[in-house]
Design an enzyme around this catalytic site. Structure first.
Site, short mmCIF file in Angstrom:
data_model
loop_
_atom_site.label_atom_id
_atom_site.label_comp_id
_atom_site.label_asym_id
_atom_site.label_seq_id
_atom_site.Cartn_x
_atom_site.Cartn_y
_atom_site.Cartn_z
N SER A 33 0.84 -1.19 0.00
CA SER A 33 0.00 0.00 0.00
C SER A 33 0.88 1.26 0.00
O SER A 33 1.69 1.44 -0.90
CB SER A 33 -0.96 -0.04 1.18
OG SER A 33 -1.99 0.92 1.04
N ASP A 66 -9.26 -4.92 -5.33
CA ASP A 66 -8.63 -3.75 -4.73
C ASP A 66 -8.96 -2.49 -5.53
O ASP A 66 -8.89 -2.49 -6.77
CB ASP A 66 -7.12 -3.97 -4.68
CG ASP A 66 -6.36 -2.89 -3.95
OD1 ASP A 66 -7.01 -1.99 -3.38
OD2 ASP A 66 -5.12 -2.95 -3.93
N HIS A 93 -7.65 -5.43 -0.95
CA HIS A 93 -6.43 -4.71 -0.57
C HIS A 93 -5.79 -5.31 0.68
O HIS A 93 -6.45 -5.52 1.69
CB HIS A 93 -6.78 -3.24 -0.34
CG HIS A 93 -5.61 -2.34 -0.21
ND1 HIS A 93 -4.69 -2.17 -1.22
CD2 HIS A 93 -5.20 -1.55 0.82
CE1 HIS A 93 -3.77 -1.30 -0.83
NE2 HIS A 93 -4.05 -0.92 0.41
#
EC number: 4.2.99.22
Length: 374
Positions: A226, A316, A348
Site C-alpha cells: 500500500s 482492490d 487490498h
C-alpha cells in the site's frame, strides 16, 4: 511454521474491506485501540473540507463514542483511518496497537535517528539454527495511507515474522513518522533514511551487530505494501545504482487525477482528501510522489534494482493503477526483470489478516521465491 514464532496470536478479526473496494463492509475488531493526539496548533488548520459523509459505524466494538465526539465538533472525518476535531485533536481509529519486540523470536527495535525518533524493527530468523553464511537483507515499509500503522502493529509484526521464517531473510522494518502531524515528505524522508542506515553497514564500523554479523549487504531487497509500496518506488529512484537486488511492490498506493472505471466516486474522493490531508502543499493526485505515471514524473527506466515484482488484487481499489505501473515499467526501457502477480477474489492487503487461505499461501510462496531469487 510454529506458532512459537509469533509474539502473540495472529489477529482474529481484521479491520478492512470484505470486498476490497474502499470502505464497504467495514467491521471493527474488539481490541481496537483509539489513539488521540494533540498536534501543534497549526497542524490541522489548513483543512477546509466539511465533515466527510458515510462514516463507518462500529460493529461488535466495546468502545462507546466519546461524549465530545459530536458531529459539530468534527473538522474532517476520514473513517476508518482517523477523525480530526475542530480543537486540533486527531483520533486514529485503527493501526495504533503495538506488539512489543520479542527476543524469543529474534526481533528487536533500534532507534536510528534520535532527532526524529525514527526506528526500525529487525527480524532475525531461526537464531539457533542460523547457517554460517550471511543472510540477504529485506528493508520493509509498512502501509496505512501514511496516517496509521507502525512497525509494532499486530498485522505487520506477525506477517513479517512469518515472512522472515519462510524466506530466511533478515528483515528491517522502518517505523516512519505519520501525517498529518508530520506532513509528507516526512514519511518518505524517514524511509529513505532507514534504507541508507542499512546500506551504511556495508562500509566501515557497523552500529547494529545483527546486520554486521548476519546481514549480507551485497544482497539488499526492498518491499512495501500500500503506502509502503509507494515509498518503495520512491526509494528505487533515489538509491545508488547496484545496491538493490530486487523490489516487491504489494498493492501499491498509486493515485491519479482521473478516476478509473473500477473506482467508485466515494472511494476516489476519500483518497483524494486523505492525500491532501497528508500533503498540504501537494500538486494534487498527479503529484509524482503519489502518481508515478503523471506528466513530469521521473522515468521508470531509472529504477535502481535488477528485478521487480508488482502484486495486485482483483477487488482492490488500486488494482488498475498497479497494473498500469507494471505495464509502464515494462515499456520504459528499464533493463531489469519485471513480473506481475494478479490474484483473484481478494482485496487490498488481504494477506496481512489471512495467513492460511489458499490465495494467501500462494502469495507467500511467490513472495518467498522472489526474495530468494528462485
Amino acid at each position: 511454521m510454529s506458532a512459537a514464532l509469533f509474539c502473540g496470536p495472529p489477529p482474529a478479526v481484521s479491520f478492512g474491506c470484505k470486498d476490497g473496494r474502499g470502505r464497504k463492509g467495514m467491521v471493527r475488531s474488539k481490541d481496537i485501540v483509539r489513539q488521540t493526539v494533540k498536534p501543534p496548533a497549526h497542524a490541522c488548520r489548513l483543512i477546509g473540507w466539511n465533515k466527510y459523509p458515510g462514516s463507518v459505524v462500529p460493529t461488535n466494538s466495546s468502545l462507546s463514542p466519546s461524549p465530545t465526539a459530536l458531529d459539530d465538533d468534527i473538522e474532517l472525518d476520514l473513517s476508518p483511518f482517523l477523525i480530526i476535531y475542530k480543537d486540533g485533536r486527531i483520533e486514529r481509529l485503527k493501526g495504533t496497537t503495538v506488539i512489543p519486540a520479542c527476543p524469543e523470536v529474534a526481533t528487536k527495535d533500534v532507534i536510528i535517528d534520535p532527532a526524529t525518533g525514527v526506528s526500525v524493527r529487525l527480524y532475525l530468523p531461526n537464531v539457533v539454527d542460523l547457517p554460517s553464511k550471511k543472510l540477504p537483507v529485506l528493508v520493509y515499509f509498512h502501509g496505512g495511507g501514511f496516517v496509521i500503522e507502525n512497525t509494532g502493529s499486530p498485522n505487520y509484526h506477525n506477517y513479517l515474522t512469518l515472512l522472515a521464517a519462510k524466506s530466511g531473510l533478515l528483515i528491517v522494518s522502518v517505523n516512519y513518522r505519520l501525517a498529518p502531524e508530520h506532513p509528507i515528505p516526512a514519511s518518505f524522508d524517514d524511509c529513505m533514511a532507514g534504507f541508507n542506515w542499512v546500506v551504511s553497514h556495508s562500509a566501515g564500523p557497523a552500529p547494529e551487530p545483527w546486520l554486521a554479523r548476519h546481514g549480507d549487504l551485497t544482497q539488499i531487497l526492498i518491499s512495501g505494501d500500500s503506502a509502503g509500496g509507494t515509498v518503495t518506488h520512491y526509494v528505487l529512484l533515489r538509491a545508488d545504482a547496484g545496491v538493490i537486488e530486487g523490489a516487491a511492490l504489494v498493492h501499491p498506493y498509486f493515485l491519479g487525477s482521473k478516476r478509473l472505471e473500477n473506482q467508485t466516486e466515494e472511494d476516489f474522493e476519500f483518497h483524494e482528501k486523505l492525500w491532501r490531508l497528508s500533503t498540504p502543499n501537494t500538486e494534487g493526485l498527479d503529484d509524482p510522489l503519489i502518481n508515478p505515471l503523471a506528466p513530469g514524473a521521473p522515468s521508470l527506466a531509472g529504477l535502481k534494482c535488477k528485478r521487480a515484482v508488482v502484486f495486485v488484487a482483483e477487488l482492490d481499489f488500486l488494482v488498475e493503477r498497479g497494473r498500469m505501473y507494471y505495464d509502464a515499467l515494462v515499456k520504459s526501457g528499464w533493463g531489469g526483470e519485471a513480473e506481475l502477480v494478479h490474484q483473484e477474489g481478494v482485496g487490498h492487503v488481504f494477506h496481512l489478516s489471512d495467513y492460511s487461505g489458499d490465495v494467501s499461501v500462494d502469495m507467500m510462496a511467490k513472495m518467498v521465491a522472489f526474495l530468494r531469487g528462485e
